[in-house]
Design a protein around this motif. Structure first.
Motif, mmCIF file in Angstrom:
data_model
loop_
_atom_site.group_PDB
_atom_site.id
_atom_site.type_symbol
_atom_site.label_atom_id
_atom_site.label_comp_id
_atom_site.label_asym_id
_atom_site.label_seq_id
_atom_site.Cartn_x
_atom_site.Cartn_y
_atom_site.Cartn_z
ATOM 1 N N TYR A 70 -25.637 -104.093 53.669
ATOM 2 C CA TYR A 70 -25.875 -102.696 54.213
ATOM 3 C C TYR A 70 -25.978 -102.506 55.486
ATOM 4 C CZ TYR A 70 -28.795 -98.692 55.350
ATOM 5 O OH TYR A 70 -29.364 -97.607 55.881
ATOM 6 N N MET A 125 -22.299 -102.625 57.310
ATOM 7 C CA MET A 125 -21.639 -101.446 56.700
ATOM 8 C C MET A 125 -22.486 -100.192 57.807
ATOM 9 S SD MET A 125 -18.983 -101.721 54.930
ATOM 10 C CE MET A 125 -18.339 -102.816 53.526
ATOM 11 N N LYS A 126 -23.371 -100.106 57.866
ATOM 12 C CA LYS A 126 -24.104 -99.162 58.745
ATOM 13 C C LYS A 126 -23.621 -99.222 60.020
ATOM 14 C CE LYS A 126 -28.841 -97.496 59.691
ATOM 15 N NZ LYS A 126 -30.116 -97.570 59.686
ATOM 16 N N LEU A 165 -25.887 -101.138 49.044
ATOM 17 C CA LEU A 165 -24.798 -100.153 49.638
ATOM 18 C C LEU A 165 -25.263 -98.707 49.284
ATOM 19 C CD1 LEU A 165 -21.374 -101.895 49.474
ATOM 20 C CD2 LEU A 165 -23.181 -102.034 51.284
ATOM 21 N N LEU A 203 -24.835 -94.546 53.738
ATOM 22 C CA LEU A 203 -23.516 -95.274 53.960
ATOM 23 C C LEU A 203 -22.607 -94.328 53.195
ATOM 24 C CD1 LEU A 203 -23.667 -99.153 53.103
ATOM 25 C CD2 LEU A 203 -24.316 -97.736 55.266
#
Length: 258
Positions: free
Chosen positions: A129, A132-133, A152, A182
């Protein structure tokens, strides 16, 4: 490779912080370890830990040093506790730390490249997470991001960790459609003129986060994002992540060495 156990003061956290760092070394006679370097400043992978771990975990559970050595990249592994890489409502500002302070400090301590094309981020579970953030929030800083069994769909996960999420977000109903979501970040990036990073996502089909990953995969595909997705039988465990981090390293868009 050089291995550094680094302890330093963080202004954003207000306390001392920790990270492990491995740096390329052009060794000629080291037995059993292939070595490579790119130049004066090293391509860098920020490698993030999961909810129950700390900055030591990738070195303890995988052979990340050996895997990275032959590629000639530096790996920075910071500790963020159970923060979900967020400025906590009732706690330290870990998002400010990980997104702003840490990269600047790491580059002041070590010869790490600043170019977008030479910076990448990856992580497992909570760290997936976080990876991706970071990349979706700052696509101008990262050429690629990878999630291994990532948490996610954070608004859904809030139901599983109510005590943590109360401290982190206060009101979990505000997660969806915010900078911590996200899906929202992907949507905002796809509708902008900013260059999107390459994304890699994997999850075992027996993982309790599998459905979260499918939802995020499908949403990114609908947006037309550059996403590489892999799945296979596997659970939420280190045997799987040790295999998959090797795939991530081989997938990274590293430039040709001079």
């Amino acid at each position: 490779m050089a291995f550094i156990d680094c302890h330093f003061y963080s202004d954003s956290l207000g306390v001392s912080a920790s990270m492990y760092v491995i740096l390329p070394q052009a060794a000629q006679n080291q037995i059993g370890l292939a070595s490579a370097v790119y130049g004066v400043k090293h391509p860098t992978l920020y490698l993030l830990h999961g909810l129950s771990d700390d900055h030591t975990i990738w070195m303890r559970r995988t052979s990340i040093e050996r895997y990275a050595s032959k590629l000639g990249i530096a790996v920075v592994m910071p500790a963020v506790n159970r923060s979900f890489y967020t400025d906590m409502a009732s706690g330290p500002k870990y998002w400010t730390f990980i997104s702003e302070e840490l990269p600047a400090l790491a580059r002041s301590f070590f010869p790490l490249a600043e170019d977008r094309e030479l910076n990448y981020v990856a992580g497992l579970s909570m760290g997936g997470y976080g990876a991706m953030k970071l990349a979706l929030s700052h696509p101008d800083r990262f050429a690629a991001a990878a999630s291994l069994s990532g948490a996610l769909d954070i608004s859904d996960r809030a139901l599983n960790f109510p005590d943590d999420f109360k401290l982190i977000y206060d009101d979990v109903s505000k997660i969806k459609g915010s900078g911590n979501d996200l899906f929202y970040l992907a949507d905002q990036l796809s509708g902008s003129t900013r260059q999107s990073p390459m994304l890699y996502q994997c999850c075992g089909t027996e993982d309790f986060l599998y459905e979260d990953n499918i939802r995020f995969r499908d949403y990114c595909r609908e947006l037309g994002m550059d996403l590489t997705y892999e799945e296979e039988p596997g659970e939420h465990e280190w045997g799987y992540w040790d295999r998959k981090i090797q795939n991530v390293l081989n997938w990274l868009p590293l430039p040709a060495r001079p």
